[in-house]
Design a protein around this motif. Sequence first.
Motif, PDB file in Angstrom:
ATOM      1  N   ILE A  71      44.371  38.845 -20.934  1.00  0.00           N
ATOM      2  CA  ILE A  71      43.001  39.342 -20.771  1.00  0.00           C
ATOM      3  C   ILE A  71      42.446  39.786 -22.116  1.00  0.00           C
ATOM      4  O   ILE A  71      41.308  39.468 -22.484  1.00  0.00           O
ATOM      5  CB  ILE A  71      42.980  40.499 -19.755  1.00  0.00           C
ATOM      6  N   HIS A  72      43.262  40.514 -22.879  1.00  0.00           N
ATOM      7  CA  HIS A  72      42.831  40.963 -24.206  1.00  0.00           C
ATOM      8  C   HIS A  72      42.652  39.782 -25.160  1.00  0.00           C
ATOM      9  O   HIS A  72      41.710  39.763 -25.973  1.00  0.00           O
ATOM     10  CB  HIS A  72      43.857  41.940 -24.777  1.00  0.00           C
ATOM     11  N   LYS A  73      43.537  38.791 -25.061  1.00  0.00           N
ATOM     12  CA  LYS A  73      43.447  37.643 -25.967  1.00  0.00           C
ATOM     13  C   LYS A  73      42.173  36.840 -25.734  1.00  0.00           C
ATOM     14  O   LYS A  73      41.548  36.358 -26.678  1.00  0.00           O
ATOM     15  CB  LYS A  73      44.672  36.746 -25.777  1.00  0.00           C
ATOM     16  N   THR A  74      41.789  36.663 -24.458  1.00  0.00           N
ATOM     17  CA  THR A  74      40.635  35.824 -24.133  1.00  0.00           C
ATOM     18  C   THR A  74      39.334  36.611 -24.064  1.00  0.00           C
ATOM     19  O   THR A  74      38.273  36.111 -24.431  1.00  0.00           O
ATOM     20  CB  THR A  74      40.879  35.116 -22.778  1.00  0.00           C
ATOM     21  N   PHE A  75      39.398  37.851 -23.607  1.00  0.00           N
ATOM     22  CA  PHE A  75      38.202  38.685 -23.451  1.00  0.00           C
ATOM     23  C   PHE A  75      38.397  40.019 -24.176  1.00  0.00           C
ATOM     24  O   PHE A  75      38.444  41.088 -23.545  1.00  0.00           O
ATOM     25  CB  PHE A  75      37.926  38.936 -21.967  1.00  0.00           C
ATOM     26  N   PRO A  76      38.519  40.007 -25.503  1.00  0.00           N
ATOM     27  CA  PRO A  76      38.841  41.245 -26.227  1.00  0.00           C
ATOM     28  C   PRO A  76      37.771  42.320 -26.122  1.00  0.00           C
ATOM     29  O   PRO A  76      38.062  43.504 -26.244  1.00  0.00           O
ATOM     30  CB  PRO A  76      39.001  40.768 -27.680  1.00  0.00           C
ATOM     31  N   GLY A  77      36.535  41.925 -25.879  1.00  0.00           N
ATOM     32  CA  GLY A  77      35.464  42.918 -25.805  1.00  0.00           C
ATOM     33  C   GLY A  77      35.193  43.422 -24.411  1.00  0.00           C
ATOM     34  O   GLY A  77      34.328  44.284 -24.221  1.00  0.00           O
ATOM     35  N   ASN A  78      35.905  42.919 -23.429  1.00  0.00           N
ATOM     36  CA  ASN A  78      35.672  43.302 -22.043  1.00  0.00           C
ATOM     37  C   ASN A  78      36.415  44.585 -21.697  1.00  0.00           C
ATOM     38  O   ASN A  78      37.490  44.869 -22.245  1.00  0.00           O
ATOM     39  CB  ASN A  78      36.117  42.161 -21.115  1.00  0.00           C
ATOM     40  N   SER A  79      35.862  45.358 -20.761  1.00  0.00           N
ATOM     41  CA  SER A  79      36.493  46.619 -20.380  1.00  0.00           C
ATOM     42  C   SER A  79      37.819  46.411 -19.653  1.00  0.00           C
ATOM     43  O   SER A  79      38.624  47.344 -19.542  1.00  0.00           O
ATOM     44  CB  SER A  79      35.544  47.427 -19.482  1.00  0.00           C
ATOM     45  N   TRP A  80      38.054  45.196 -19.159  1.00  0.00           N
ATOM     46  CA  TRP A  80      39.326  44.909 -18.504  1.00  0.00           C
ATOM     47  C   TRP A  80      40.445  44.661 -19.517  1.00  0.00           C
ATOM     48  O   TRP A  80      41.631  44.674 -19.146  1.00  0.00           O
ATOM     49  CB  TRP A  80      39.195  43.681 -17.591  1.00  0.00           C
ATOM     50  N   LEU A 117      44.342  51.690 -31.298  1.00  0.00           N
ATOM     51  CA  LEU A 117      43.621  51.191 -32.469  1.00  0.00           C
ATOM     52  C   LEU A 117      42.339  50.462 -32.091  1.00  0.00           C
ATOM     53  O   LEU A 117      41.278  50.690 -32.694  1.00  0.00           O
ATOM     54  CB  LEU A 117      44.535  50.255 -33.268  1.00  0.00           C
ATOM     55  N   LEU A 118      42.424  49.586 -31.071  1.00  0.00           N
ATOM     56  CA  LEU A 118      41.296  48.720 -30.739  1.00  0.00           C
ATOM     57  C   LEU A 118      40.358  49.327 -29.704  1.00  0.00           C
ATOM     58  O   LEU A 118      39.172  48.983 -29.666  1.00  0.00           O
ATOM     59  CB  LEU A 118      41.819  47.367 -30.223  1.00  0.00           C
ATOM     60  N   TYR A 119      40.889  50.206 -28.856  1.00  0.00           N
ATOM     61  CA  TYR A 119      40.059  50.757 -27.773  1.00  0.00           C
ATOM     62  C   TYR A 119      40.197  52.288 -27.734  1.00  0.00           C
ATOM     63  O   TYR A 119      40.574  52.864 -26.712  1.00  0.00           O
ATOM     64  CB  TYR A 119      40.481  50.158 -26.430  1.00  0.00           C
ATOM     65  N   PRO A 120      39.875  52.970 -28.833  1.00  0.00           N
ATOM     66  CA  PRO A 120      40.071  54.438 -28.873  1.00  0.00           C
ATOM     67  C   PRO A 120      39.161  55.186 -27.906  1.00  0.00           C
ATOM     68  O   PRO A 120      39.491  56.294 -27.479  1.00  0.00           O
ATOM     69  CB  PRO A 120      39.755  54.796 -30.326  1.00  0.00           C
ATOM     70  N   GLN A 121      38.019  54.601 -27.542  1.00  0.00           N
ATOM     71  CA  GLN A 121      37.084  55.269 -26.646  1.00  0.00           C
ATOM     72  C   GLN A 121      37.365  54.976 -25.179  1.00  0.00           C
ATOM     73  O   GLN A 121      36.762  55.586 -24.299  1.00  0.00           O
ATOM     74  CB  GLN A 121      35.643  54.836 -26.983  1.00  0.00           C
TER      75      GLN A 121
END
Length: 327
Positions: A71-80, A117-121
């Motif tokens: 999921i992170h590899k294909t949709f890195p900007g998605n909340s999932w 690192l990538l999703y601190p918020q």
Amino acid sequence: MFFNRLFTFFIPVLVCLCLFAWTTTGTAVAADTAKGRYLAADTCLKKLKRSAVDINKVSAWLTCIEKYKSIHKTFPGNSWAPAGLYKASELYFQLAKKSGNANWNRQADDIIARINLLYPQSAYSARAKTLAAANASRPRPNKSDVKIIQSQKALTRNDEAIAEYHSQKLAQAEAADTGEYQQPSDIIEKNTQAPAYLGSATTKPNDTDPSPPKGDTTVTDLRFWSSSEYTRVVVNADSERNYTYKLLKKDPALNVPFQRLYVDIDQARLGNNVPDHTPINDDLLKQARAGQFAPHTVRVVVDIKDFENYKIFSLKDPFRIVMDLVG
């Protein structure tokens, strides 16, 4: 009139076909979304936990973990994406605990660091820190302790080589779940009267009291863990006991197409809940068998299809004997 009827018949058919194609395409597109992939990974995990076979296979765990990571590899900007990474780290911790392989703890640590690192918020950043803190005491592998295993199978074909190798000091058995590595032993034990105390020929059950404990212990459980590299059979007992082991060669007279490796546990009784036969049927082992070999001796035998090395050692708290066969 004929063409009117033909037109009236084919129009609804064409409409149905178009609706079916649109629905199928829409379902496929919907499945290839971040949420769709997360749900697919959840389905994979549910099947894994319901399967008595797959729950003991590393490859089955990794298949589900990769689905969450994708999921992170294909949709890195998605909340999932952070949700999938968090679930993957959680499964790595569970895999490390179940398999006794501390390397999976390190994989979980790497993913948690990536979340922070990538999703601190993200809410999963805080959850990941809590998960890391809860598993901080679990052992991590020490790279300096890792050694390359080389096959020693040829040593079993030469009595002189076996005697020479047997004269060397064996590496002290180290628990797999402490992250430390143990040198495998490929020695055929010929003197079954001399007990191998708690995993080596030199250690005793109690350093302050050289005499073995009195009374019979109970063998309470026999379980196995199968991976692509090795198969582990674990024998649990109520308290520490001496044990001996021996690798038997194939015996044409018995018409048995496999080798056998057995462990005899002194001053032990077989618990009522331990099955006589435990099917394994992976690439290395056919099955494990347990029985009351003598009034005060429990014997556990594994039927071997193929192997390169094996090692036998014991762990404490609770006491258990581990039989590792490496392919």
